[in-house]
Design a protein around this motif. Structure first.
Motif, short mmCIF file in Angstrom:
data_model
loop_
_atom_site.label_atom_id
_atom_site.label_comp_id
_atom_site.label_asym_id
_atom_site.label_seq_id
_atom_site.Cartn_x
_atom_site.Cartn_y
_atom_site.Cartn_z
N SER A 130 -0.23 -32.68 13.85
CA SER A 130 1.04 -33.26 13.16
C SER A 130 0.84 -34.77 13.15
CB SER A 130 2.15 -33.05 13.70
OG SER A 130 2.35 -33.65 15.41
N CYS A 131 0.04 -35.46 14.31
CA CYS A 131 -0.05 -36.73 14.13
C CYS A 131 -1.46 -37.35 13.44
CB CYS A 131 -0.52 -37.42 15.70
SG CYS A 131 1.02 -36.80 16.51
N ALA A 132 -2.03 -36.45 13.01
CA ALA A 132 -3.52 -36.77 12.32
C ALA A 132 -3.34 -37.25 11.05
CB ALA A 132 -4.35 -35.42 12.19
N SER A 133 -2.20 -37.09 10.20
CA SER A 133 -2.12 -37.47 8.95
C SER A 133 -0.99 -38.33 8.84
CB SER A 133 -2.01 -36.31 8.02
OG SER A 133 -3.33 -35.86 7.83
N GLU A 134 -0.74 -39.48 9.39
CA GLU A 134 0.28 -40.42 9.63
C GLU A 134 0.02 -41.94 9.12
OE1 GLU A 134 3.03 -38.65 13.03
OE2 GLU A 134 2.23 -40.58 13.09
N PRO A 169 4.83 -39.61 8.12
CA PRO A 169 3.73 -38.48 7.68
C PRO A 169 3.39 -38.38 6.32
CG PRO A 169 5.82 -37.26 7.68
CD PRO A 169 6.07 -38.70 8.18
N ILE A 170 2.07 -38.19 6.25
CA ILE A 170 1.38 -38.37 4.68
C ILE A 170 0.63 -37.09 4.56
CG2 ILE A 170 -0.67 -39.74 5.62
CD1 ILE A 170 1.15 -39.82 2.13
N PRO A 179 1.06 -53.21 -5.73
CA PRO A 179 0.47 -51.83 -5.59
C PRO A 179 -0.37 -51.71 -4.30
CG PRO A 179 -1.11 -52.78 -6.93
CD PRO A 179 -0.02 -54.01 -6.78
N PHE A 180 -0.31 -50.54 -3.81
CA PHE A 180 -1.14 -50.12 -2.49
C PHE A 180 -1.26 -48.60 -2.54
CE2 PHE A 180 3.06 -50.00 -0.68
CZ PHE A 180 2.92 -49.09 0.36
N VAL A 181 -2.08 -48.09 -1.65
CA VAL A 181 -2.18 -46.65 -1.07
C VAL A 181 -1.80 -46.37 -0.03
CG1 VAL A 181 -3.99 -44.92 -1.10
CG2 VAL A 181 -4.53 -46.85 -2.58
N VAL A 182 -0.49 -45.43 0.00
CA VAL A 182 -0.19 -44.78 1.02
C VAL A 182 -1.02 -43.67 1.64
CG1 VAL A 182 1.76 -43.49 2.21
CG2 VAL A 182 2.22 -45.32 0.47
N GLU A 183 -1.85 -44.05 2.77
CA GLU A 183 -2.99 -43.06 3.33
C GLU A 183 -2.90 -42.97 4.64
OE1 GLU A 183 -7.05 -44.09 2.68
OE2 GLU A 183 -6.37 -46.41 2.06
N ASN A 184 -3.54 -42.12 5.18
CA ASN A 184 -3.75 -41.93 6.65
C ASN A 184 -4.17 -43.24 7.17
OD1 ASN A 184 -3.41 -40.58 9.38
ND2 ASN A 184 -5.79 -40.21 8.98
N GLY A 185 -3.75 -43.70 8.41
CA GLY A 185 -4.06 -45.05 9.13
C GLY A 185 -3.14 -46.25 9.24
N ASN A 186 -3.77 -47.23 9.83
CA ASN A 186 -2.94 -48.32 9.92
C ASN A 186 -3.30 -49.38 8.61
OD1 ASN A 186 -2.14 -47.66 12.39
ND2 ASN A 186 -3.96 -48.24 13.35
N ILE A 187 -2.20 -49.59 8.04
CA ILE A 187 -2.16 -50.36 6.72
C ILE A 187 -1.61 -51.74 6.96
CG2 ILE A 187 -1.29 -50.53 4.29
CD1 ILE A 187 -1.14 -47.53 4.37
N ASP A 188 -2.58 -52.92 6.76
CA ASP A 188 -1.96 -54.20 6.95
C ASP A 188 -1.65 -54.85 5.61
OD1 ASP A 188 -1.48 -56.49 8.29
OD2 ASP A 188 -3.66 -57.16 8.35
N ILE A 189 -0.34 -55.24 5.64
CA ILE A 189 -0.04 -55.85 4.43
C ILE A 189 0.46 -57.53 4.71
CG2 ILE A 189 1.81 -55.89 2.60
CD1 ILE A 189 2.09 -53.10 2.85
N LYS A 190 -0.35 -58.51 3.78
CA LYS A 190 0.09 -59.62 3.97
C LYS A 190 0.41 -60.14 2.82
CE LYS A 190 -3.01 -61.12 7.91
NZ LYS A 190 -3.35 -59.79 8.43
N GLY A 217 -7.38 -52.25 5.88
CA GLY A 217 -6.99 -51.60 6.98
C GLY A 217 -7.54 -49.98 6.96
N THR A 218 -7.48 -49.55 5.73
CA THR A 218 -7.70 -48.09 5.42
C THR A 218 -8.66 -48.25 4.12
OG1 THR A 218 -5.52 -48.15 3.90
CG2 THR A 218 -5.50 -47.29 6.10
N PRO A 219 -9.53 -47.17 3.83
CA PRO A 219 -10.64 -47.11 3.28
C PRO A 219 -10.05 -47.39 1.76
CG PRO A 219 -10.86 -45.36 4.84
CD PRO A 219 -9.60 -46.25 5.04
N LEU A 220 -9.24 -46.62 1.25
CA LEU A 220 -8.54 -46.78 -0.21
C LEU A 220 -8.06 -48.19 -0.55
CD1 LEU A 220 -7.62 -43.19 -1.13
CD2 LEU A 220 -9.89 -44.30 -1.45
#
Length: 236
Positions: free
Chosen positions: A20-24, A69-70, A87-98, A108-111
């Motif tokens: 449950s925590c793996a895809s957030e 969750p995602i 635009p950006f990608v909502v994906e698993n991981g820590n996304i840093d927006i500036k 912060g995330t691959p895509l």
């Protein structure tokens, strides 16, 4: 026996919690744009012909956070009220927006790293195109021969157009099988005055795997664009 049963139950619970925590996604954002402070930001994703809110946060002292969750990565857009910001990608991981006055970046995330590397390259080409127009105006104002200036500038425009087409085509083709391929393809097509099939669009779609060609947004765009091309050819 009870000991082993307890171990099995513990293992199942542990696996469930881990899964449950793996895809957030975790979004940590910062802004130096004063007008955003105190505003609500919304993450919107396409659903059919509409955009729906999937998350929101208030900007407090230039900071905002979101998480959830995602199931799978999805192209999204960050909005302030009804105004699209980025635009950006909502994906698993820590996304840093500036968000800054002169630039916007997501990392912060691959895509998202791939997407914003592409956006930076495209912005660089757009800046060169803008500078080309300014240069042409300056040269004519300086008294240079207008026909010679136009001829020289047209060669530069053609070279720049080829670079832009190459950048777009290679990026979409590299990402045919993830959300960036169809997402960026539609973004690029939205820059046209109305849906049309350019040579680059035709190449991208014809060389694409079925998964890309059958993507709902790609399929819908191409159907409308091809109908428009028929009308244009009839009028000629």
């Amino acid at each position: 026996m009870l000991y082993y049963m307890n171990k099995i139950v513990f293992l199942i619970v542990s696996l469930f919690v881990f899964a449950s925590c793996a895809s957030e996604y975790q979004i940590k954002g910062s802004s130096t744009v004063a007008r955003l402070d105190g505003k609500m930001l919304y993450v919107k994703v396409p659903q059919g012909e509409e955009l729906v809110n999937v998350d929101s946060a208030e900007v407090v002292h230039g900071m905002f956070t979101m998480n959830g969750p995602i199931d799978s990565a999805v192209i999204a857009t960050l909005y302030m009220d009804d105004q699209s910001i980025m635009p950006f990608v909502v994906e698993n991981g820590n996304i840093d927006i500036k968000i800054e006055n002169a630039s916007i970046n997501v990392s912060g995330t691959p895509l998202n790293d791939l997407l914003y590397d592409f956006i930076k390259k495209k912005n660089s080409l757009d800046d060169r195109a803008y500078e080309l127009e300014r240069m042409e105006s300056r040269m004519i104002m300086d008294g240079k021969n207008a026909e010679e200036v136009e001829e020289a500038m047209n060669k530069e425009r053609e070279s720049l157009s080829e670079e832009m087409n190459k950048l777009a085509k290679e990026f979409v083709q590299t990402n045919y099988e993830n959300v960036l391929g169809p997402g960026v393809f539609i973004m690029l097509c939205n820059s046209f005055p109305y849906p049309v099939v350019t040579p680059v669009v035709e190449e991208i779609v014809n060389e694409a795997p079925a998964q890309f060609q059958n993507h709902p947004m790609v399929k819908e765009y191409m159907e409308v664009a091809r109908e428009n091309m028929k009308k244009i050819n009839v009028e000629k």
